[in-house]
Write a protein that holds these residues in place. Structure first.
Motif, mmCIF file in Angstrom:
data_model
loop_
_atom_site.group_PDB
_atom_site.id
_atom_site.type_symbol
_atom_site.label_atom_id
_atom_site.label_comp_id
_atom_site.label_asym_id
_atom_site.label_seq_id
_atom_site.Cartn_x
_atom_site.Cartn_y
_atom_site.Cartn_z
ATOM 1 N N GLY A 1 2.960 6.274 -1.639
ATOM 2 C CA GLY A 1 4.040 7.128 -1.157
ATOM 3 C C GLY A 1 4.292 8.307 -2.071
ATOM 4 O O GLY A 1 4.068 8.252 -3.272
ATOM 5 N N LYS A 2 4.761 9.407 -1.494
ATOM 6 C CA LYS A 2 5.012 10.617 -2.288
ATOM 7 C C LYS A 2 6.387 10.573 -2.931
ATOM 8 O O LYS A 2 6.549 10.870 -4.099
ATOM 9 C CB LYS A 2 4.904 11.849 -1.379
ATOM 10 N N LEU B 1 -2.484 2.057 -12.405
ATOM 11 C CA LEU B 1 -3.589 2.900 -12.855
ATOM 12 C C LEU B 1 -3.521 4.302 -12.276
ATOM 13 O O LEU B 1 -3.787 5.275 -12.985
ATOM 14 C CB LEU B 1 -4.928 2.259 -12.481
ATOM 15 N N ILE B 2 -3.181 4.445 -10.991
ATOM 16 C CA ILE B 2 -3.333 5.757 -10.366
ATOM 17 C C ILE B 2 -2.037 6.553 -10.311
ATOM 18 O O ILE B 2 -2.082 7.767 -10.187
ATOM 19 C CB ILE B 2 -3.940 5.673 -8.951
ATOM 20 N N ARG B 3 -0.872 5.905 -10.417
ATOM 21 C CA ARG B 3 0.363 6.685 -10.351
ATOM 22 C C ARG B 3 0.759 7.163 -11.748
ATOM 23 O O ARG B 3 0.564 6.444 -12.718
ATOM 24 C CB ARG B 3 1.508 5.852 -9.754
ATOM 25 N N ILE C 1 7.628 4.745 -10.513
ATOM 26 C CA ILE C 1 6.752 4.037 -9.585
ATOM 27 C C ILE C 1 5.871 3.049 -10.345
ATOM 28 O O ILE C 1 5.555 1.968 -9.845
ATOM 29 C CB ILE C 1 5.955 5.055 -8.750
ATOM 30 N N ASN D 1 3.979 8.663 -12.143
ATOM 31 C CA ASN D 1 5.436 8.682 -12.149
ATOM 32 C C ASN D 1 5.931 7.372 -12.760
ATOM 33 O O ASN D 1 5.632 6.289 -12.266
ATOM 34 C CB ASN D 1 5.929 8.835 -10.709
ATOM 35 N N GLU E 1 7.032 16.958 -9.119
ATOM 36 C CA GLU E 1 6.782 15.806 -9.975
ATOM 37 C C GLU E 1 6.490 14.554 -9.166
ATOM 38 O O GLU E 1 6.082 13.540 -9.718
ATOM 39 C CB GLU E 1 7.999 15.538 -10.850
ATOM 40 N N MET E 2 6.756 14.607 -7.858
ATOM 41 C CA MET E 2 6.524 13.434 -7.025
ATOM 42 C C MET E 2 5.184 13.544 -6.325
ATOM 43 O O MET E 2 4.973 12.954 -5.282
ATOM 44 C CB MET E 2 7.618 13.329 -5.963
ATOM 45 N N GLY E 3 4.277 14.332 -6.890
ATOM 46 C CA GLY E 3 3.008 14.638 -6.249
ATOM 47 C C GLY E 3 2.189 13.412 -5.909
ATOM 48 O O GLY E 3 2.558 12.294 -6.245
ATOM 49 N N SER F 1 -3.526 -1.361 -9.243
ATOM 50 C CA SER F 1 -3.989 -0.037 -8.816
ATOM 51 C C SER F 1 -2.879 0.985 -8.942
ATOM 52 O O SER F 1 -3.120 2.124 -9.377
ATOM 53 C CB SER F 1 -4.477 -0.096 -7.371
ATOM 54 N N GLY F 2 -1.657 0.574 -8.576
ATOM 55 C CA GLY F 2 -0.542 1.501 -8.690
ATOM 56 C C GLY F 2 -0.300 1.928 -10.122
ATOM 57 O O GLY F 2 -0.087 3.099 -10.399
ATOM 58 N N CYS G 1 9.073 4.903 -1.732
ATOM 59 C CA CYS G 1 8.373 3.825 -2.432
ATOM 60 C C CYS G 1 9.319 2.657 -2.681
ATOM 61 O O CYS G 1 8.946 1.494 -2.509
ATOM 62 C CB CYS G 1 7.823 4.313 -3.763
ATOM 63 N N PRO H 1 9.704 8.883 -4.449
ATOM 64 C CA PRO H 1 10.072 7.609 -5.075
ATOM 65 C C PRO H 1 11.032 6.772 -4.238
ATOM 66 O O PRO H 1 10.954 5.534 -4.263
ATOM 67 C CB PRO H 1 10.718 8.036 -6.391
ATOM 68 N N PRO I 1 -0.862 10.570 -5.812
ATOM 69 C CA PRO I 1 -1.507 9.863 -6.916
ATOM 70 C C PRO I 1 -2.770 10.570 -7.372
ATOM 71 O O PRO I 1 -3.470 11.222 -6.588
ATOM 72 C CB PRO I 1 -1.824 8.492 -6.316
ATOM 73 N N GLN I 2 -3.040 10.483 -8.670
ATOM 74 C CA GLN I 2 -4.257 11.081 -9.225
ATOM 75 C C GLN I 2 -5.344 10.019 -9.255
ATOM 76 O O GLN I 2 -5.185 8.989 -9.889
ATOM 77 C CB GLN I 2 -4.001 11.569 -10.648
ATOM 78 N N ILE I 3 -6.425 10.303 -8.559
ATOM 79 C CA ILE I 3 -7.497 9.316 -8.461
ATOM 80 C C ILE I 3 -8.739 9.889 -9.120
ATOM 81 O O ILE I 3 -9.214 10.964 -8.754
ATOM 82 C CB ILE I 3 -7.788 8.960 -6.992
ATOM 83 N N VAL J 1 3.802 1.477 -1.310
ATOM 84 C CA VAL J 1 4.435 1.640 -2.633
ATOM 85 C C VAL J 1 3.524 2.457 -3.544
ATOM 86 O O VAL J 1 3.981 3.343 -4.271
ATOM 87 C CB VAL J 1 4.730 0.266 -3.270
ATOM 88 N N ILE J 2 2.212 2.172 -3.518
ATOM 89 C CA ILE J 2 1.332 2.862 -4.455
ATOM 90 C C ILE J 2 0.840 4.194 -3.925
ATOM 91 O O ILE J 2 0.209 4.940 -4.662
ATOM 92 C CB ILE J 2 0.137 1.989 -4.872
ATOM 93 N N CYS K 1 -9.605 -0.199 -10.516
ATOM 94 C CA CYS K 1 -8.929 -0.881 -9.415
ATOM 95 C C CYS K 1 -9.848 -1.894 -8.744
ATOM 96 O O CYS K 1 -9.444 -3.029 -8.450
ATOM 97 C CB CYS K 1 -8.463 0.134 -8.377
ATOM 98 N N LEU L 1 0.832 -1.203 0.000
ATOM 99 C CA LEU L 1 0.000 0.000 0.000
ATOM 100 C C LEU L 1 0.864 1.249 0.000
ATOM 101 O O LEU L 1 0.548 2.239 -0.661
ATOM 102 C CB LEU L 1 -0.902 0.003 1.239
ATOM 103 N N LEU M 1 -2.874 -4.597 -5.774
ATOM 104 C CA LEU M 1 -2.130 -3.389 -5.406
ATOM 105 C C LEU M 1 -1.270 -2.931 -6.576
ATOM 106 O O LEU M 1 -1.199 -1.727 -6.881
ATOM 107 C CB LEU M 1 -1.246 -3.668 -4.186
ATOM 108 N N LYS N 1 -10.768 5.377 -12.660
ATOM 109 C CA LYS N 1 -9.627 4.591 -12.202
ATOM 110 C C LYS N 1 -9.995 3.763 -10.970
ATOM 111 O O LYS N 1 -9.560 2.621 -10.830
ATOM 112 C CB LYS N 1 -8.456 5.519 -11.883
ATOM 113 N N MET O 1 7.877 0.063 -10.636
ATOM 114 C CA MET O 1 7.906 -0.667 -9.350
ATOM 115 C C MET O 1 6.638 -1.483 -9.170
ATOM 116 O O MET O 1 6.673 -2.612 -8.674
ATOM 117 C CB MET O 1 8.029 0.329 -8.195
ATOM 118 N N CYS O 2 5.492 -0.909 -9.580
ATOM 119 C CA CYS O 2 4.229 -1.628 -9.428
ATOM 120 C C CYS O 2 4.195 -2.853 -10.341
ATOM 121 O O CYS O 2 3.604 -3.880 -9.984
ATOM 122 C CB CYS O 2 3.061 -0.706 -9.719
#
Lengths: 164, 100
Positions: free
Chosen positions: A24-25, B23-25, B30, B27, A82-84, B20-21, A30, A27, A86-88, A21-22, A96, A19, B17, A92, B33-34
């Motif tokens: 974290g702000k 889809l939503i990340r 990352i 970067n 750039e490390m903002g 989802s990573g 992560c 990298p 996650p966009q939800i 990893v997906i 998920c 959790l 997980l 999406k 990594m997912c």
């Protein structure tokens, strides 16, 4: 009893770190969380008597691949914006949820093999037993993998060249 | 006792997980990594089934998956470097050169 305790603690650790990893702000954090996940999965491999696989999981994943990731993060030296987060978006989230429901249903309903694990001989999963299999039945795939790795290294060097 | 079903559910959760990573990340590092996380979840399934059947073929397949994952990480990270050199970003939404 010990197996149960070890399984549930390693599983919880793996999921919590996954959790992170997906979500974290930064990298780098992560990457550290991914190392924790890979380490917990290596522990689960040990619980499944896959000693050789657990060892190369630590060596290859937590060692080599994660060092590569950390090196690239360091080389890129990204701006903080750039490390903002996650966009939800609703679409999406639906994606998920569908992925989760689909994979868990697949595991629970379509695969009904439950029950206790059978007993295995003591040499199960050791480097000797796995390598006998690897160098007899799977010799040709093994050689193909070496060609694949050579191709990948050459490709990575070419793609990474300054004047692409 | 812990049976194969628990391992399969854990593997499904880890795979979800990873999905989802991706889809939503946004970067690219990352996202890579997912992808590794998803490959690892599948490896767990392979090893659990190998243990259930008392065979070692699953371990050999996991070995191959790890080799392919290493190759994929090397090429993927080289692509991220190339993307960063051309666009000065690793945001995947800005890598839209091929978009119609």
């Amino acid at each position: 009893m010990f197996q149960q305790l070890a399984f549930y603690s390693l599983a919880t650790l793996a999921i919590v770190a996954g959790l992170f990893v997906i979500s974290g702000k930064n990298p780098i954090s992560c990457a550290i969380a991914l190392v924790v996940t890979l380490g917990s999965v290596a522990g689960l491999f040990v619980l499944l008597d896959a000693h050789f696989i657990a060892t190369i999981q630590i060596l290859v994943y937590a060692g080599a691949i994660m060092v590569l990731f950390v090196f690239v993060i360091m080389l890129l030296n990204l701006h903080p914006d750039e490390m903002g987060p996650p966009q939800i978006s609703p679409l999406k989230m639906v994606g998920c949820a569908l992925a989760g429901a689909g994979s868990i249903l697949l595991m629970l309903k379509f695969v009904k093999v439950g029950g206790q694990f059978p007993a295995v001989p003591p040499e199960y999963g050791t480097i000797e037993a796995v390598s006998i299999k690897l160098f007899t039945d799977y010799l040709i795939p093994f050689e193909v993998i070496s060609i694949l790795l050579t191709t990948a290294v050459v490709g990575a060097v070419v793609v990474g060249k300054r004047d692409l | 006792m812990v049976s194969i079903n628990q391992y399969l559910v854990l593997s499904a959760i880890l795979f979800t997980l990873g999905v989802s990573g991706v889809l939503i990340r946004r970067n690219a590092i990352i996202v890579l990594m997912c992808i590794e996380l998803m490959l690892n979840a599948v490896n767990l399934t392979f090893v659990a089934f190998a243990r259930q059947h008392g065979q070692l073929d699953g371990h050999v397949v996991v070995f191959f998956v790890m080799a392919v994952a290493a190759a994929e990480a090397a090429v993927g990270l080289a692509l991220v470097m190339a993307l960063f050199r051309h666009k000065a970003t690793v945001n995947l939404d800005q890598a839209n050169l091929l978009k119609g």
